[in-house]
Design a protein around this motif. Structure first.
Motif, short mmCIF file in Angstrom:
data_model
loop_
_atom_site.label_atom_id
_atom_site.label_comp_id
_atom_site.label_asym_id
_atom_site.label_seq_id
_atom_site.Cartn_x
_atom_site.Cartn_y
_atom_site.Cartn_z
N PHE A 153 3.66 6.94 -2.25
CA PHE A 153 4.81 7.46 -3.01
C PHE A 153 4.39 8.15 -4.30
N LYS A 154 3.18 7.81 -4.78
CA LYS A 154 2.71 8.49 -6.00
C LYS A 154 2.44 9.97 -5.74
N VAL A 155 2.06 10.30 -4.52
CA VAL A 155 1.69 11.69 -4.22
C VAL A 155 2.58 12.31 -3.15
N ALA A 156 3.62 11.57 -2.74
CA ALA A 156 4.45 12.04 -1.62
C ALA A 156 5.13 13.36 -1.92
N THR A 157 5.04 14.27 -0.98
CA THR A 157 5.80 15.53 -1.10
C THR A 157 6.09 16.05 0.30
N LEU A 158 7.23 16.69 0.44
CA LEU A 158 7.56 17.33 1.72
C LEU A 158 7.49 18.85 1.58
N SER A 203 -2.14 5.03 3.75
CA SER A 203 -1.18 3.97 3.40
C SER A 203 -0.66 3.28 4.64
N MET A 204 -0.45 4.06 5.68
CA MET A 204 0.04 3.49 6.94
C MET A 204 -0.99 2.49 7.48
N ALA A 205 -2.26 2.92 7.49
CA ALA A 205 -3.31 2.03 8.01
C ALA A 205 -3.41 0.77 7.15
N ASP A 206 -3.39 0.96 5.83
CA ASP A 206 -3.50 -0.19 4.93
C ASP A 206 -2.30 -1.11 5.06
N SER A 207 -1.12 -0.51 5.23
CA SER A 207 0.10 -1.32 5.33
C SER A 207 0.11 -2.14 6.61
N PRO A 237 0.79 -1.23 0.00
CA PRO A 237 0.00 0.00 0.00
C PRO A 237 0.82 1.28 0.00
N TRP A 238 2.09 1.22 0.36
CA TRP A 238 2.91 2.45 0.35
C TRP A 238 3.08 2.99 -1.06
N ASP A 239 2.88 2.13 -2.05
CA ASP A 239 2.99 2.62 -3.44
C ASP A 239 2.05 3.80 -3.68
#
Lengths: 877, 371
Positions: B282-287, B305-309, B277-279
């Motif tokens: 990462f598709k929308v990850a931004t800092l 993603s954290m919950a799903d992972s 699920p982290w994929d």
């Protein structure tokens, strides 16, 4: 400073004047003569019995021979530490050691989880290799980058360890301000002094050397702290990259050995594959249904249990055989069925008429107990066939009709039509059908008696033995030839293609420039092939090298001879034996499903097992045969730039053993521009052609009006590549035409590729490699027979190989699409580019991190030359 | 009652021969402005003079102080301590060496992330880049989660232990260390070190837990509380003597439990980070927090993603059976069990009260060594 009870007491206590000679007033109490009235104050006052024990601390000289014992001791120490920590009385050193144990435990947790998630044995194994490499790198980096250089340069190990009097192993220089120098021998001091050029006669030389050692060790420890972070992951990644092929080879070696052993010791090994599930499940079905009439449900359960380890098709055959064996067309009737009959009659009558009056009188309509008893007494316990049952049903229906008539007489009007409908509703379309017959036939005469059970148990025992053999053979075939990672075939493929990129001398720069587009890889390969083919010696050398690698690799992994020989022989023997035994037991339909009928094994499990090997083997062989054939084509062009070899072709007339082959010639002269077009299409097909290109995507754009004066041969550039005078792919992309009518063009292409002669250079190079030569010949034949006259090859009228029946009708390829796809094999550009890209990526990674790693190593090692130089040492003096 | 030993009493002691340094310190002409440390004790910032007076002062174990201490240690670990170590200074001590232990952890983590990510962009095709990056990012997240899980999970043990026993095994204190002069003109070079009262379990810094009698606090104020909480009784004459062995036992067991469980939680962290699920994240990850809309959306996906992972990790892959299905649950269960069992062990005293007379405590057949 910390204090404790004893220290505090001692500090505050006035001691005797002369501690060496205790006063006569004080009785010296030795521990051997301890009195029952032991007084701690007196004992402490008389301290002579409390004295330091002789020190046992010493420097540890690590050597490899003592490593196992040291490892065992450390493990014991860790276990003791674990126990102490659990009880809450561990010391700092023990807790420090447990931190390392915890770290390894956590690492094992990660590796074990990932081991479970990975799909192939090598990948699974690499999780633990990675963990071990990481921990090894921690010590290895310090050892290689700091310890060894320091020993060489300074004459001592700055990370040396000592064991204290309590048996705790510690690093000597770890605490810069607590250094038990007493343990260091004069020999070491003198060696360091010499190496560090400390004057021989220097006052307090030992102090100076010790301080020099302390300085160097501190610097080494600091350097270690600074470099270990980046170095450990780097080193462990490098170790893993190097170890992965080793693990692959090791796994492959042992896996092959184990799998080969299946055939070598088949009779012993196959026993290990006996699951026992068949007998267990069959017994449980028998237990459940014993003594019960054999019906469809029982047959399903039994046939499923018996054939659970085989193809579902065999279950169908088994069910039919069991039905034949265990059922009969007779049924037993019993008085117990009377109630069901009564209920059925009531429901039939109600379903036919909506007349409420009739429904109210239903009790009078259904046959009375006397009527039914009369009917059932007549047949009770007898085995009846369908006609007799019908008679019984007729009697019941007669009773109903009789009751209806009585009812009519007594005033409840039932019209004739209703009576007729009710009678009709009791019967179905045929003799054995209808609701009443369904009730009467639910007790088949044949039951699952002891005899039937014994027969089934016999079948189960034989099936269980056969499945063990079949499982063993399936394991062999799968591990050898299945298209899966870590199989022999997978290993062979990867290794051979990797070697091929080396043999073709494909450089990293070439991969870099072609990596984004497959056509670019195709161009690169075409140019490589042309250059190789241009030079006879090089050509022969490349063919020999490739054939040699192919032979060695395939014979050490896949072992095609075993697959085609021993494996098939064993497969046929096992199937023949079981077919005979099952035949004797009367399981003819099952035998059909296993081995076929009348010597024709089409659709049988035996055929499927054989085809699995054939198909998988041919997909590999044809892909690599294509490589050799491609080289052969390029050499043919060099030998005959006029492409005359493309004009000769064979024509097959007739079918199977009646067929005969004639050689024909295309007499039409080829223009140079056409030759270039034939060459261009052939080149494309050899390197990039897929099965779809031979069938639906065969539109090759040509010049509709070629130069009709030039009939010259193909010309070559100085580097051996073909120089196109006329053919211009880019220009043809917009102006070119697909000339369907020119059948000779397509024929020439196919002739040039597959039907022309194998070049003399190819034959001589393959002289010692029969396995490759045979493979090449088989490939060319298949391509001509199955692809050359493919039904949907471009257009039906453009088939490459004419094949005719003697009656004049055309014969098309009979191979299935799947088989034809296997014949064409993997396109060379795809095959090479996949592996080349992998190599390219690895090289890129190496290039980046090798630089960082070497830089770090260099700085770390060189730093030793700047270490030392204690202020206590004034070398000028 | 055994009184704490104060082995350093002279507040004005100086380790330098430099005249002007003497002039500045002992006989001050003008009172110097009081300077304070950043850390607090009983909610008040600690003055340098107080530190000089007591040599070691406890520090409130709160987030602010912990963060400051971590920063102080980290900044020194990458600047002053390595500089001193590389020079071979005799003042470089074991505290500095241990503090520098953070450097390989952080540098190693960064390098591990780099190993899986830096070269990816140079790979042959976009597909190779994408697949290598997807894995590389998860590995980087794994490294991050390892560190976070390892550090935060320690409080899973230490916090309940503090609640139930009153013993804060993580109690920090600040210590002043006078360095030896390395050059003739060296003045006083005191350095501030942050330790923990129970960092050495053979020699805990018991003194720091005594009350300040000069301020009217009972000497055993701390031990009285702990003894009461541990069920040793109230109004004890020598509560410190009664409580110390039990506190030591608690500290050892806590250390053991937190060490073991933290590595197991760290393993859980890594495995959660490697889930599919982290994929999505990462598709929308931004800092880029200066683009609030994107940043908030990204953080939302992070939480999803954290919950799903976590769910994927615990439930196992879809359709999986046996060990494969329960591998994640087993690992997480082991980590949780290690924490729970550890806490229960801490709360259970292994040392039963001795029934022996004092005379029997010294075994007559054993050899003894004076510490």
């Amino acid at each position: 400073m910390q204090t404790n009870l004893i220290n505090s007491y001692i500090q505050n206590k006035t001691l005797p004047q002369n501690s060496q000679k205790p006063s006569d007033n004080i009785e010296i109490v030795t521990r051997r003569k301890a009195k029952p009235d032991f007084d701690i104050n007196r004992e402490l006052a008389n301290r002579t019995f409390i004295r330091p024990l002789p020190p046992k601390g010493h420097i540890i000289n690590d050597n490899i021979w003592a490593a196992p014992a040291a490892f065992a001791n450390d493990m014991i120490y860790d276990m003791k530490a674990l126990k102490s920590a659990w009880k809450g009385d561990a010391n700092d050193h023990q807790l420090g050691k447990l931190n390392d144990v915890g770290m390894k435990l956590g690492g094992l947790g990660i590796a074990a989880y990932l081991f479970n998630m990975k799909k192939t044995p090598v990948k699974k194994g690499m999780e633990f290799v990675g963990l071990a490499a990481f921990f090894a790198s921690m010590s290895l980096w310090r050892y290689l980058a700091l310890e060894i250089p320091a020993i060489v340069i300074h004459g001592f190990n700055p990370f040396m360890r000592y064991e204290d009097s309590q048996g705790r192993k510690k690093e000597f220089f770890q605490d810069n301000q607590y250094l038990p120098y007493d343990m260091i021998s004069d020999k070491t001091i003198n060696r360091v002094a010499k190496r560090r050029r400390i004057p021989e006669n220097m006052p307090n030389k030992r102090d100076a050397v010790q301080d020099e050692m302390r300085t160097i060790a501190l610097q080494n420890y600091t350097m270690w702290m600074l470099t270990a972070g980046p170095a450990t992951p780097l080193l462990s990644s490098l170790i893993c990259n190097k170890l992965e092929p080793v693990l692959e080879n090791t796994y492959s070696y042992f896996m092959n050995k184990k799998v080969d052993n299946i055939l070598v010791k088949f009779s012993e090994v196959q026993k290990k594959y006996k699951t026992g599930n068949i007998e267990k499940d069959v017994n449980s079905v028998l237990e459940m249904y014993k003594g019960r009439p054999v019906n469809d449900e029982i047959l399903d359960s039994l046939s499923t249990a018996l054939t659970q380890e085989l193809n579902p098709k065999v279950a169908e055959g088994m069910k039919a055989d069991l039905a034949n064996m265990l059922t009969s067309d007779k049924f037993i009737v019993s008085k117990l069925q009377k109630k069901t009959v009564t209920e059925t009659v009531a429901s039939v009558v109600k379903s036919v008429s909506n007349d409420k009056n009739l429904h109210a009188e239903i009790a009078k309509i259904i046959p009375t107990n006397e009527q039914l008893t009369a009917i059932f007494d007549k047949f009770d316990g007898q085995k009846l066939d369908a006609m007799q049952l019908k008679d019984m049903a007729d009697s019941v229906v007669s009773g109903v009709v009789e009751n209806l008539q009585k009812l009519n007489k007594n005033g409840t009007k039932v019209d004739k039509r209703t009576v007729k409908n009710i009678v009709k509703a009791f019967y179905g379309n045929s003799v054995g059908e209808g609701p009443l017959m369904a009730v009467l036939t639910n007790r088949p005469a044949k039951v699952l008696d002891d005899e039937a059970q014994n027969t089934i148990k016999k079948i189960a025992a034989r099936m269980s033995d056969f499945c063990a053999e079949n499982n063993a053979l399936s394991e062999y075939a799968f591990k050898k030839i299945a298209f899966a990672p870590d199989t022999s075939k997978g290993k062979f493929w990867n290794d051979f293609v990797k070697e091929l990129t080396g043999i073709l001398e494909i450089t990293n720069e070439e991969i870099a420039s072609t990596r984004y587009d497959r056509p670019l890889v195709a161009k690169l390969l075409q140019s490589k092939f042309q250059k190789i083919a241009a030079d006879k010696n090089k050509y022969e050398q490349v063919i020999k090298k490739a054939a040699d690698v192919y032979k060695k690799k395939i014979e050490s992994t896949v072992k095609p001879d075993d697959l085609k020989g021993k494996y098939i022989k064993q497969l046929e023997a096992s199937y023949a034996a079981v077919a005979k035994d099952f035949g004797d037991l009367g399981l003819t339909r099952t035998v059909e499903k296993l081995v076929g009928k009348n010597g024709n094994d089409t659709g049988s499990l035996l055929k499927v097992s054989k085809a699995f090997v054939d198909n998988n083997l041919s997909s590999v062989k044809n892909s690599f045969a294509r490589f050799f054939n491609t080289l052969n084509f390029y050499r043919a062009v060099v030998n005959d730039p006029n492409l005359d070899f493309a004009n000769h072709y064979k024509i097959k007339i007739g079918h199977d053993h009646n067929a005969y082959v004639e050689t024909r010639n295309i007499t039409q002269k080829m223009l140079k521009e056409v030759k270039e077009e034939v060459y261009a299409l052939s080149e494309f097909l050899t390197v990039s052609g897929r099965i779809s290109d031979y069938s639906v995507k065969f539109e090759f754009l040509r010049n509709l009006a070629p130069n009709d004066k030039d009939f010259g041969p193909l010309t070559f550039n100085s580097d051996g590549t073909v120089h196109f005078n006329y053919y211009n792919e880019k220009a043809l992309a917009s102006k070119g035409v697909f000339i369907q009518s020119d059948t000779n063009f397509f024929k020439r292409v196919m002739n040039a590729l597959f039907d022309g002669p194998i070049q003399q250079e190819t034959n001589s190079a393959l002289q010692e490699f029969t396995i490759v030569k045979n493979m090449l010949e088989e490939y060319r034949k298949n391509m001509v027979d199955e692809i050359g006259n493919l039904n949907n090859f471009a257009f039906p009228s453009k088939v490459m190989l004419d094949q005719w029946n003697s009656d004049g009708s055309r014969i098309y390829s009979s191979g299935s699409p799947n088989l034809r796809s296997l014949y064409v094999g993997t396109p060379l550009d795809e095959m090479i580019s996949n592996t080349a890209k992998l190599t390219y990526n690895t090289n890129k990674w190496y290039k980046m991190f090798k630089g960082i790693g070497l830089g770090l190593l260099g700085v770390t090692v060189l730093s030793q030359f700047f270490f030392g130089g204690s202020k206590k040492v004034d070398k000028k003096k | 009652m055994i009184l704490p030993v104060q082995n350093y009493r002279n507040n004005n002691i100086l380790f330098t021969a430099k005249q002007d340094a003497h002039a500045k310190s002992g006989n001050v002409q003008e009172p110097e402005k009081e300077e304070y440390l950043f850390v607090t004790h009983n909610g008040k910032r600690i003055s340098k003079s107080e530190l000089k007076k007591h040599q070691a002062v406890p520090v409130d174990n709160n987030l602010r102080n912990r963060m400051y201490i971590s920063w102080d240690k980290f900044s020194n670990a990458i600047t002053m301590y390595p500089a001193r170590g590389l020079k071979g200074s005799k003042n470089s001590n074991f505290y500095e060496f241990l503090t520098m232990g953070t450097v390989p952890y952080l540098a190693g983590s960064a390098m591990l992330m780099a190993v899986f990510n830096s070269a990816n962009k140079l790979f042959a095709t976009h597909r190779d880049i994408a697949s290598a990056s997807a894995f590389g990012k998860k590995m980087a997240l794994g490294v991050l989660f390892y560190g976070l899980a390892k550090n935060f999970s320690k409080s899973f043990v230490t916090t309940p232990v503090k609640w139930f026993t009153g013993v804060d095994t993580e109690q920090p204190y600040v210590k002043l260390c006078y360095k030896l002069p390395e050059r003739k003109d060296d003045g006083d070079t005191p350095s501030v070190e942050f330790h923990k009262v129970y960092e050495s379990l053979e020699f805990p810094y018991w003194n720091l837990n005594y009350g300040d009698t000069s301020k009217g606090e009972p000497m055993n104020i701390y031990y009285d509380k702990v003894a009461k909480k541990l069920g040793l009784g109230t109004n004890l004459k020598d509560s410190d003597q009664d409580a110390k062995p039990r506190i030591k036992e608690i500290a050892v067991k806590t250390n053991f439990a937190k060490t073991f469980s933290s590595y197991l939680w760290a393993a859980v962290g890594v495995c959660v980070a490697l889930q599919k699920p982290w994929d999505d994240y990462f598709k929308v990850a931004t800092l880029k927090f200066w683009q609030p809309k994107r940043f908030i959306a990204s953080m939302g996906t992070f939480c999803d993603s954290m919950a799903d992972s976590i769910s994927a990790f615990v439930k196992g892959p879809e359709g999986a059976k046996g060990i494969k299905k329960y591998a994640g649950l087993t690992l997480a269960g082991t980590a949780a069990a290690s924490t729970l069992v550890g806490i229960v062990n801490v709360l259970t005293s292994s040392n039963k009260p001795s029934k022996l007379d004092s005379a029997d405590i010294i075994e007559k057949d054993r050899k003894y060594v004076v510490n």
